[in-house]
Design an enzyme around this catalytic site. Structure first.
Site, PDB file in Angstrom:
ATOM      1  N   LYS A 237     -36.618  24.505 -72.494  1.00 32.43           N
ATOM      2  CA  LYS A 237     -35.826  23.550 -71.714  1.00 32.43           C
ATOM      3  C   LYS A 237     -35.323  22.435 -72.621  1.00 32.43           C
ATOM      4  O   LYS A 237     -36.075  21.709 -73.222  1.00 32.43           O
ATOM      5  CB  LYS A 237     -36.668  22.934 -70.599  1.00 32.43           C
ATOM      6  N   ASP A 239     -32.977  18.997 -73.068  1.00 27.16           N
ATOM      7  CA  ASP A 239     -32.572  17.881 -72.243  1.00 27.16           C
ATOM      8  C   ASP A 239     -31.090  18.038 -71.922  1.00 27.16           C
ATOM      9  O   ASP A 239     -30.323  18.520 -72.737  1.00 27.16           O
ATOM     10  CB  ASP A 239     -32.814  16.568 -72.997  1.00 27.16           C
TER      11      ASP A 239
END
Ligand code: MN
Length: 272
Positions: A237, A239
């Site tokens: 993941k 940002d």
């Protein structure tokens, strides 16, 4: 007008009817650097098309077996008619009855530079052009050489360098660098879409415009512990910003999490 700018494209245009094929017709944009593209084209016989931006058009060769990255392995490349620069963006299905009917994907794309000094058009006229390719799949140095006493038959071969390998990239990476689709998936896309529409009709799905503004965002949820499953793909993941995107024909809208329209902030996303 358009025709006067690129009369080299007349043979291309003569073979195609703008009312009946989604292919571009040329004359639109002036590109800065030298593009190259390799199309995979499932026409009457499957082949690859190498295209090099030169003289305001895409000089083109049909390569029946596709490019080989094995050093010095010769692949036949048949010189065909010039194509408009915008053809480098084209993938889709050329409908039956049209010239080159069949599915086309952008198998590779990038830019190139001629290795030797001087006008590449002149080198081409003399029958030998050395290139360096900077694509997603094809890299390094290549030679395009016209066969002795031939007019249209050329050979495409990879020079021995760090980008050469004992591999068949056409088999290893069959997908489009644009859509991720194989040429077979591209071919079946209209039927798939028609099937989907038919199913929606059968399910009596309401036919109306859908605004993304009121749709819920997909958000992360907390879990007790990590899990695995065959229906799941996991990725790191990064940002970023959550965005809801909608498209109606050519009109694209992007909304941020708080509901405000942020279309203007991401012009690259909109044009993609
Ligand atoms: Mn072709």
């Amino acid at each position: 007008m358009i025709k006067q700018q690129t009369p080299q494209l007349d043979p291309y245009r003569k073979k195609r009817d703008p009312e009946r094929t989604p292919e571009p017709f040329g004359g639109g944009r002036v590109a800065g650097r030298r593009l190259f593209v390799v199309h995979k084209h499932a026409a009457r016989s499957l082949h690859y098309d190498l295209r090099l931006e030169m003289d305001g058009v895409l000089k083109s060769w049909a390569v029946p077996k596709g490019p080989s990255v094995r050093p010095e392995e010769k692949r036949l490349a048949v010189h065909v008619e010039d194509h408009p620069i915008e053809y480098a963006d084209f993938e889709g299905v050329i409908p039956p009855g049209n010239y080159g009917a069949g599915a086309v994907i952008v198998w590779d794309r990038g830019w190139y530079r001629p290795v030797k000094e001087g006008d590449p058009l002149e080198q081409l006229a003399k029958g030998k052009l050395e290139l360096e390719l900077f694509g997603f799949k094809l890299r390094g140095r290549w030679t395009l050489a016209r066969m002795a006493k031939k007019e249209k038959e050329w050979l495409l071969l990879k020079k021995a360098d760090a980008a050469a390998a004992d591999a068949e990239l056409t088999e290893r990476y069959p997908q489009s660098v644009f859509s991720g689709l194989t040429v077979e998936e591209m071919r079946d896309l209209p039927a798939k879409r028609a099937g989907l529409v038919a199913r929606l009709h059968a399910l009596k799905a309401p036919r109306r415009d859908l605004s993304p503004r009121n749709q819920p965002f997909m958000l992360a949820t907390l879990a007790e512990r990590p899990f695995s499953g065959k229906d799941w793909l996991f990725e790191v993941k990064y940002d970023g910003v959550r965005v809801l995107a909608s498209r109606q024909e050519e009109a694209v809208e992007l909304y941020g999490r708080s509901g405000q329209m942020i279309t203007g902030r991401y012009p690259d996303l909109v044009s993609a």
